[in-house]
Design an enzyme around this catalytic site. Sequence first.
Site, PDB file in Angstrom:
ATOM      1  N   GLU A 102      13.282   3.230  -5.270  1.00 18.77           N
ATOM      2  CA  GLU A 102      12.220   3.801  -4.445  1.00 18.77           C
ATOM      3  C   GLU A 102      10.941   4.023  -5.263  1.00 18.77           C
ATOM      4  O   GLU A 102       9.835   4.011  -4.724  1.00 18.77           O
ATOM      5  CB  GLU A 102      12.710   5.138  -3.853  1.00 18.77           C
ATOM      6  N   LYS A 136      11.001   4.032  10.408  1.00 20.43           N
ATOM      7  CA  LYS A 136      10.945   5.258  11.210  1.00 20.43           C
ATOM      8  C   LYS A 136      10.012   5.093  12.407  1.00 20.43           C
ATOM      9  O   LYS A 136      10.330   5.491  13.526  1.00 20.43           O
ATOM     10  CB  LYS A 136      10.447   6.434  10.358  1.00 20.43           C
TER      11      LYS A 136
END
EC number: 5.3.1.9
Lengths: 423, 423
Positions: free
Chosen positions: A277, A413
């Site tokens: 990440e 998302k």
Amino acid sequence: MIQLDLNHAFLKEDVKAYQDQVRAIDEALQNGTCKGNDFIGWLNWANNYDKEEFSRIKEVAAKVRENTEVFVVCGIGGSYLGARAAIEMMNGLYGDNKPEIIYMGNTFSSTYISQVMNHIKDKEVTVNVISKSGTTTETALAFRILKQFMEEKYGEDAKNRIIATTDKARGTLKALADKEGYETFVIPDDIGGRFSVITPVGLLPIAVAGIDIDALMKGLHEGMGEYGDADLEKNPAYRYAVARRILQNQGYDVELLVNYEPQMQMVAEWWKQLFGESEGKDGKGILPDSVCFSTDLHSLGQFVQEGKKVLFETNLYVETPMIDLTFPNDEANEDGMNYLAGKSVDWANKMAAKGTLQAHEETGGVPNILLTMPGMTSYDFGNMCMFFFKAIAMTTLMNDSNPFNQPGVEVYKKNMFKLLGKE
Amino acid sequence: MIQLDLNHAFLKEDVKAYQDQVRAIDEALQNGTCKGNDFIGWLNWANNYDKEEFSRIKEVAAKVRENTEVFVVCGIGGSYLGARAAIEMMNGLYGDNKPEIIYMGNTFSSTYISQVMNHIKDKEVTVNVISKSGTTTETALAFRILKQFMEEKYGEDAKNRIIATTDKARGTLKALADKEGYETFVIPDDIGGRFSVITPVGLLPIAVAGIDIDALMKGLHEGMGEYGDADLEKNPAYRYAVARRILQNQGYDVELLVNYEPQMQMVAEWWKQLFGESEGKDGKGILPDSVCFSTDLHSLGQFVQEGKKVLFETNLYVETPMIDLTFPNDEANEDGMNYLAGKSVDWANKMAAKGTLQAHEETGGVPNILLTMPGMTSYDFGNMCMFFFKAIAMTTLMNDSNPFNQPGVEVYKKNMFKLLGKE
């Protein structure tokens, strides 16, 4: 302190050639002028953390350990991986785990959620919901189910068995916690999720698992010095950071974190988030992957040995195991194993590691980086955190990327909210 | 039957262009003239398996389920991964797992071995030791410890609580089992470890876990037909095999198997052995890797979305979950989650999958292969085995490699034996 050995890494450039770049980046990191400088609270956290809150974590954990059979950690990403990594590393996979720790709020799987709810229904439960905003969907979904369960089971007393780790002032979860009267702990503004195991996010579950969090913070603190020098010769974390960049320059796009202890596998998962990440952006980065040997020598070993040369290995060795045992003798020796009788099983594990390194290096031609931790104590865990934090910050800034954001996580998302009909 | 969708895979070649090659390889596989032709017993196993032995597996499993609290599966690689994959997929991670199943013999970790031995010491135990030769070091080491424990605990009766799955006639374990009077089951000569979940190696532990192995064999049998055609248009397993080769031609060296059910993660580990060990040789092959979404969208999602483009995704979707549940309403709606009230949680999981596919495909530019299984039953498991078996045989033979050997696994062993002082 973590020892680094680059003698098996087949580096074609001199690490020291990067000294000037490393020094400049280190200065920017220390001065807070680097990319992502609003998320470098972890750097001096071992000095700056809230001592009153830290004491309260230990008090609450002690109370939970008295009245709880199952402690449910409700969070996703950094809000569960760090705690789980630490707890499994330090307690082992079949240790005397009281209370049982279960992780929820990290999946939409209806089967998983249903089975956990059924598993805990007749047990004494405490819930720790962990979310900065309270709006992370997986976590909010599971928490509503857990909250209703707790209120049905405990009535008024439910609020004494729910602990919220969240923003200090704002957000849905903070508001709810204040209204309901939950005990709360703070997720600092300047420490991102994947660095948050050293904050209440990780520390409360770790303390509930019976682990010494003072030692963890001490290991982290010592790491500030041990991995704090801008001089590459004195800083193994930065040498590791540079070696990774050199290996990617040589064409290796995958880093395989290798361990020899099953209880270290969640550490590898935590490392995968921390590394993937942080540097997986701007079309750059090394894909983090992991194996547990010798187990996985019987699955991925063949590929590493003779498959396409896409990866290098970073071995995370442990010097002193949690428990050793002596291999027993057998007079009859029908299994032919007496050549190990009287030997330490951990020694055999280390010989497997040595033989594997030799096989992958000499015959397989795979670059190997060697990291050695002294043990699997909470001190070692805290110290290892600082090692990997410093390494990933440096190696990502060398890519000219921001190590501390994760803009790509928002895309799914956004699509999902639309599909779910969220306004 | 597994459904395949290649419409999101960004293939730059036409799958059908490989029809002639596929037909020739399929013929060689069916005729037994392909590379590795001494290990293709799995092809017709669903017809040829020993029916008497199969009945005995069910009888023994029923007895074990009556008198056992912990069933220890002692094996490594194919001798534990298949069983564990099947049992977790079909029972879930927090199901009513009686007896508890524990895996040993796959590690030299002294901590792991010690903790398991301590965990089982006061429980009623049955051991299933699985090894073709009996000389696999990790397994033989653990089995000596287990055997001594069982003999101390049960005396004469220990032999009724130890079951050996091994060669039909030769080897250290077979000799020991015969001498001690253990119940034995046979590892066929022509089915390699990573294909062995459909033999007693996998079937006994799976049956002990309370799973219907008749349905598993039925799914496998139906798969023989469904994935048996040499015509690419009629065979999704072969289309998948070809798509993988095309994607590697396009420069993708890593395949990320994606699932959305935590109980599928060991299936992914099993798949990693099946694929990595079969095609990772001759300097070729695609590195198999795996994630569980949406969980890991909060760890590796960032890399997939915006990192270096080294991987393609193969999504293993499940149409019908084991258990669904309805998301509850909450009048107060303080968490703002009422937009999901009354909805199926599995539906939300599928919307997460859909939104993720869109994010990775459209914004991320990542090729996606879609596989859809009807459910997570034992029929589905058996059927999936045949799908992946046929796919990996084809895709590896297209590389002109032997899909059924694993010469690279021997290298570390040779080095290790020398270091351990084995003659």
